[in-house]
Design a protein around this motif. Structure first.
Motif, PDB file in Angstrom:
ATOM      1  N   HIS A  30       0.893  -1.180   0.046  1.00  0.00           N
ATOM      2  CA  HIS A  30       0.043  -0.026   0.042  1.00  0.00           C
ATOM      3  C   HIS A  30       0.832   1.203  -0.067  1.00  0.00           C
ATOM      4  CE1 HIS A  30      -4.223  -1.239   0.182  1.00  0.00           C
ATOM      5  NE2 HIS A  30      -3.785  -1.957   1.091  1.00  0.00           N
ATOM      6  N   VAL A  31       1.854   1.146   0.688  1.00  0.00           N
ATOM      7  CA  VAL A  31       2.806   2.280   0.761  1.00  0.00           C
ATOM      8  C   VAL A  31       3.488   2.653  -0.692  1.00  0.00           C
ATOM      9  CG1 VAL A  31       4.994   3.312   1.851  1.00  0.00           C
ATOM     10  CG2 VAL A  31       3.515   2.162   3.247  1.00  0.00           C
ATOM     11  N   ILE A  32       3.878   1.886  -1.336  1.00  0.00           N
ATOM     12  CA  ILE A  32       4.665   1.983  -2.516  1.00  0.00           C
ATOM     13  C   ILE A  32       3.381   2.255  -3.521  1.00  0.00           C
ATOM     14  CG2 ILE A  32       5.729   0.702  -4.440  1.00  0.00           C
ATOM     15  CD1 ILE A  32       7.125   1.516  -2.163  1.00  0.00           C
ATOM     16  N   VAL A  47       8.686   7.670   1.769  1.00  0.00           N
ATOM     17  CA  VAL A  47       8.034   6.428   2.346  1.00  0.00           C
ATOM     18  C   VAL A  47       7.554   6.476   3.613  1.00  0.00           C
ATOM     19  CG1 VAL A  47       8.221   3.751   2.516  1.00  0.00           C
ATOM     20  CG2 VAL A  47       8.925   4.886   0.398  1.00  0.00           C
ATOM     21  N   TRP A  48       8.346   6.903   4.608  1.00  0.00           N
ATOM     22  CA  TRP A  48       7.995   6.785   6.191  1.00  0.00           C
ATOM     23  C   TRP A  48       6.834   7.966   6.338  1.00  0.00           C
ATOM     24  CZ3 TRP A  48       7.774  10.818   9.514  1.00  0.00           C
ATOM     25  CH2 TRP A  48       8.675  12.092   9.244  1.00  0.00           C
ATOM     26  N   ARG A  49       6.578   9.066   5.629  1.00  0.00           N
ATOM     27  CA  ARG A  49       5.759   9.699   5.913  1.00  0.00           C
ATOM     28  C   ARG A  49       4.330   9.266   5.559  1.00  0.00           C
ATOM     29  NH1 ARG A  49       6.593  14.965   7.159  1.00  0.00           N
ATOM     30  NH2 ARG A  49       8.694  15.663   7.079  1.00  0.00           N
ATOM     31  N   ILE A  50       4.480   8.329   4.433  1.00  0.00           N
ATOM     32  CA  ILE A  50       3.124   7.462   4.136  1.00  0.00           C
ATOM     33  C   ILE A  50       2.727   6.426   4.796  1.00  0.00           C
ATOM     34  CG2 ILE A  50       2.040   6.148   1.761  1.00  0.00           C
ATOM     35  CD1 ILE A  50       3.937   7.735   0.042  1.00  0.00           C
ATOM     36  N   HIS A  51       3.672   5.822   5.386  1.00  0.00           N
ATOM     37  CA  HIS A  51       3.602   4.711   6.154  1.00  0.00           C
ATOM     38  C   HIS A  51       3.009   5.230   7.441  1.00  0.00           C
ATOM     39  CE1 HIS A  51       4.691   1.760   9.739  1.00  0.00           C
ATOM     40  NE2 HIS A  51       4.067   1.195   8.778  1.00  0.00           N
ATOM     41  N   ARG A  52       3.190   6.244   7.791  1.00  0.00           N
ATOM     42  CA  ARG A  52       2.584   6.708   9.174  1.00  0.00           C
ATOM     43  C   ARG A  52       0.897   6.990   8.879  1.00  0.00           C
ATOM     44  NH1 ARG A  52       5.144   5.337  13.267  1.00  0.00           N
ATOM     45  NH2 ARG A  52       4.205   7.181  14.493  1.00  0.00           N
ATOM     46  N   ARG A  53       0.555   7.169   7.885  1.00  0.00           N
ATOM     47  CA  ARG A  53      -0.955   7.364   7.730  1.00  0.00           C
ATOM     48  C   ARG A  53      -1.546   6.083   7.222  1.00  0.00           C
ATOM     49  NH1 ARG A  53      -1.732  12.147  10.206  1.00  0.00           N
ATOM     50  NH2 ARG A  53      -0.037  13.640   9.664  1.00  0.00           N
ATOM     51  N   PHE A  61      -6.300   9.911   4.719  1.00  0.00           N
ATOM     52  CA  PHE A  61      -5.000   9.812   4.566  1.00  0.00           C
ATOM     53  C   PHE A  61      -4.531  10.963   3.482  1.00  0.00           C
ATOM     54  CE2 PHE A  61      -2.034   7.989   1.278  1.00  0.00           C
ATOM     55  CZ  PHE A  61      -1.278   7.448   2.080  1.00  0.00           C
ATOM     56  N   VAL A  62      -5.202  11.152   2.145  1.00  0.00           N
ATOM     57  CA  VAL A  62      -4.815  11.880   1.275  1.00  0.00           C
ATOM     58  C   VAL A  62      -4.794  13.448   1.957  1.00  0.00           C
ATOM     59  CG1 VAL A  62      -5.327  13.123  -0.909  1.00  0.00           C
ATOM     60  CG2 VAL A  62      -5.365  10.722  -0.403  1.00  0.00           C
ATOM     61  N   ALA A  63      -5.713  13.786   2.717  1.00  0.00           N
ATOM     62  CA  ALA A  63      -6.086  15.240   3.343  1.00  0.00           C
ATOM     63  C   ALA A  63      -4.671  15.628   4.390  1.00  0.00           C
ATOM     64  CB  ALA A  63      -7.253  15.220   4.177  1.00  0.00           C
ATOM     65  N   ALA A  64      -4.366  14.341   4.989  1.00  0.00           N
ATOM     66  CA  ALA A  64      -3.222  14.693   5.955  1.00  0.00           C
ATOM     67  C   ALA A  64      -1.954  14.952   5.195  1.00  0.00           C
ATOM     68  CB  ALA A  64      -3.027  13.524   6.936  1.00  0.00           C
ATOM     69  N   LEU A  65      -1.603  14.211   4.150  1.00  0.00           N
ATOM     70  CA  LEU A  65      -0.449  14.006   3.536  1.00  0.00           C
ATOM     71  C   LEU A  65      -0.555  15.464   2.661  1.00  0.00           C
ATOM     72  CD1 LEU A  65       0.058  10.476   2.158  1.00  0.00           C
ATOM     73  CD2 LEU A  65       1.111  11.630   4.069  1.00  0.00           C
ATOM     74  N   LEU A  66      -1.726  15.791   2.066  1.00  0.00           N
ATOM     75  CA  LEU A  66      -1.483  17.011   1.393  1.00  0.00           C
ATOM     76  C   LEU A  66      -1.272  18.054   2.353  1.00  0.00           C
ATOM     77  CD1 LEU A  66      -4.217  16.585  -1.308  1.00  0.00           C
ATOM     78  CD2 LEU A  66      -1.877  16.098  -1.510  1.00  0.00           C
ATOM     79  N   ARG A  67      -1.892  18.239   3.515  1.00  0.00           N
ATOM     80  CA  ARG A  67      -1.768  19.296   4.295  1.00  0.00           C
ATOM     81  C   ARG A  67      -0.189  19.495   4.669  1.00  0.00           C
ATOM     82  NH1 ARG A  67      -5.090  17.346   8.213  1.00  0.00           N
ATOM     83  NH2 ARG A  67      -3.360  16.344   9.301  1.00  0.00           N
ATOM     84  N   GLU A  68       0.639  18.311   4.718  1.00  0.00           N
ATOM     85  CA  GLU A  68       1.825  18.317   5.167  1.00  0.00           C
ATOM     86  C   GLU A  68       2.759  19.100   4.024  1.00  0.00           C
ATOM     87  OE1 GLU A  68       3.685  14.667   6.401  1.00  0.00           O
ATOM     88  OE2 GLU A  68       2.094  14.271   7.520  1.00  0.00           O
ATOM     89  N   THR A  69       1.980  18.808   2.701  1.00  0.00           N
ATOM     90  CA  THR A  69       3.145  19.455   1.553  1.00  0.00           C
ATOM     91  C   THR A  69       2.439  20.713   0.993  1.00  0.00           C
ATOM     92  OG1 THR A  69       1.390  18.307   0.130  1.00  0.00           O
ATOM     93  CG2 THR A  69       3.326  16.971   0.558  1.00  0.00           C
ATOM     94  N   GLY A  70       1.352  21.211   1.283  1.00  0.00           N
ATOM     95  CA  GLY A  70       0.697  22.346   0.990  1.00  0.00           C
ATOM     96  C   GLY A  70       0.117  22.286  -0.337  1.00  0.00           C
ATOM     97  N   SER A 178      -2.301  -0.712  13.824  1.00  0.00           N
ATOM     98  CA  SER A 178      -2.081   0.717  13.669  1.00  0.00           C
ATOM     99  C   SER A 178      -2.777   1.492  14.797  1.00  0.00           C
ATOM    100  CB  SER A 178      -2.555   1.456  12.293  1.00  0.00           C
ATOM    101  OG  SER A 178      -3.950   1.390  12.264  1.00  0.00           O
ATOM    102  N   VAL A 179      -2.182   2.688  15.188  1.00  0.00           N
ATOM    103  CA  VAL A 179      -2.706   3.773  16.050  1.00  0.00           C
ATOM    104  C   VAL A 179      -4.267   3.907  15.761  1.00  0.00           C
ATOM    105  CG1 VAL A 179      -0.554   4.459  16.816  1.00  0.00           C
ATOM    106  CG2 VAL A 179      -1.922   5.817  15.104  1.00  0.00           C
ATOM    107  N   TRP A 180      -4.650   4.012  14.385  1.00  0.00           N
ATOM    108  CA  TRP A 180      -5.837   4.468  13.897  1.00  0.00           C
ATOM    109  C   TRP A 180      -6.877   3.350  14.080  1.00  0.00           C
ATOM    110  CZ3 TRP A 180      -4.461   9.068  13.256  1.00  0.00           C
ATOM    111  CH2 TRP A 180      -3.123   9.369  12.757  1.00  0.00           C
ATOM    112  N   ASP A 181      -6.486   2.028  14.011  1.00  0.00           N
ATOM    113  CA  ASP A 181      -7.214   1.040  14.542  1.00  0.00           C
ATOM    114  C   ASP A 181      -7.769   1.171  15.992  1.00  0.00           C
ATOM    115  OD1 ASP A 181      -7.207  -0.536  12.114  1.00  0.00           O
ATOM    116  OD2 ASP A 181      -5.310  -1.308  12.782  1.00  0.00           O
TER     117      ASP A 181
END
Length: 231
Positions: A30-32, A47-53, A61-70, A178-181
């Motif tokens: 899923h990460v790849i 990759v590590w940023r993706i794995h954490r989500r 997931f997408v919203a969190a990653l996009l927030r990090e990138t702007g 995961s922490v989300w579970d």
């Protein structure tokens, strides 16, 4: 004369399982897949940023990653991103395996008459293939992202899975990696059990609410008595 103690027999707990990283060894596929899909949009993430989500709903997931990138994406681009992830994950499906002890664990629960279901943030187009990987029939109780309004860390998936089994969430154990579970389990009113097989550490899982943490499904199977499951 002493009175005989009376008590109401309590049914053994039901089990609600996450899928990726809990029953099947698919987290890094899923990460790849996400990394490739994001790269197609011109978004380069480690990759590590993706794995954490991984484990969150796709939208969060997408919203969190996009927030990090702007970066901002249109609705059409977000839908294209989800489709690209599904395509890239399915391209790797032959490398996905059941985690050690997962089929045996599910079979043991079934033989003991203990209800269980799978509740995953994945959509049916990627999640249903896991049934064959685990040697399970098509009618296996499973709730996917498509069937609920919100996915993890919201409790909807586990509440729906408990309803599917006809059990009280308070008499269920959520098993996840995961922490989300575990956040979703707490919000559903269920006990959380953590597995290390998805890449999160023991302390992280315990801080989020896991009252027991095991290495993988095989380790959990050997220690089912710790969860109140008896022969």
């Amino acid at each position: 004369m002493s009175e005989q103690l009376r008590y109401q027999e309590i049914a053994p707990p039901a089990f609600l399982f996450d899928l990726d990283g809990t029953l099947i060894d698919s987290v890094y596929q899923h990460v790849i897949a996400w990394r490739t899909a994001l790269a197609e949009m011109g978004i380069d993430l480690s990759v590590w940023r993706i794995h954490r989500r991984i484990g969150m709903s796709g939208g969060l997931f997408v919203a969190a990653l996009l927030r990090e990138t702007g970066v901002r994406l249109s609705t059409e681009q977000l839908e294209a991103l989800q489709r690209a992830h599904a395509r890239e994950y399915n391209a790797q499906i032959d490398s996905v395996r059941a985690l050690p002890g997962a089929p045996e664990l599910l079979r043991s629960l079934t033989e003991r008459g203990i209800p269980w279901a799978i509740a995953t943030s994945g959509r049916a187009e990627t999640a249903r293939s896991a049934l064959g990987t685990l040697g399970l029939p098509e009618d296996t109780p499973m709730v996917t992202r498509d069937l609920v309004r919100y996915a993890k860390p919201d409790p909807d998936l586990f509440l729906a899975a408990a309803s599917l089994l006809g059990v009280d969430p308070g008499n269920a154990m959520v098993v996840g990696d995961s922490v989300w579970d575990l956040l979703a389990a707490r919000r559903a009113g269920a006990l959380g059990v953590g597995l290390l097989s998805g890449g999160y550490g023991r302390e992280e899982l315990e801080r989020t609410g896991a009252f027991r943490v095991y290495t993988d499904p095989a380790d959990l199977l050997q220690r089912l008595d710790e969860l109140g499951v008896r022969q």
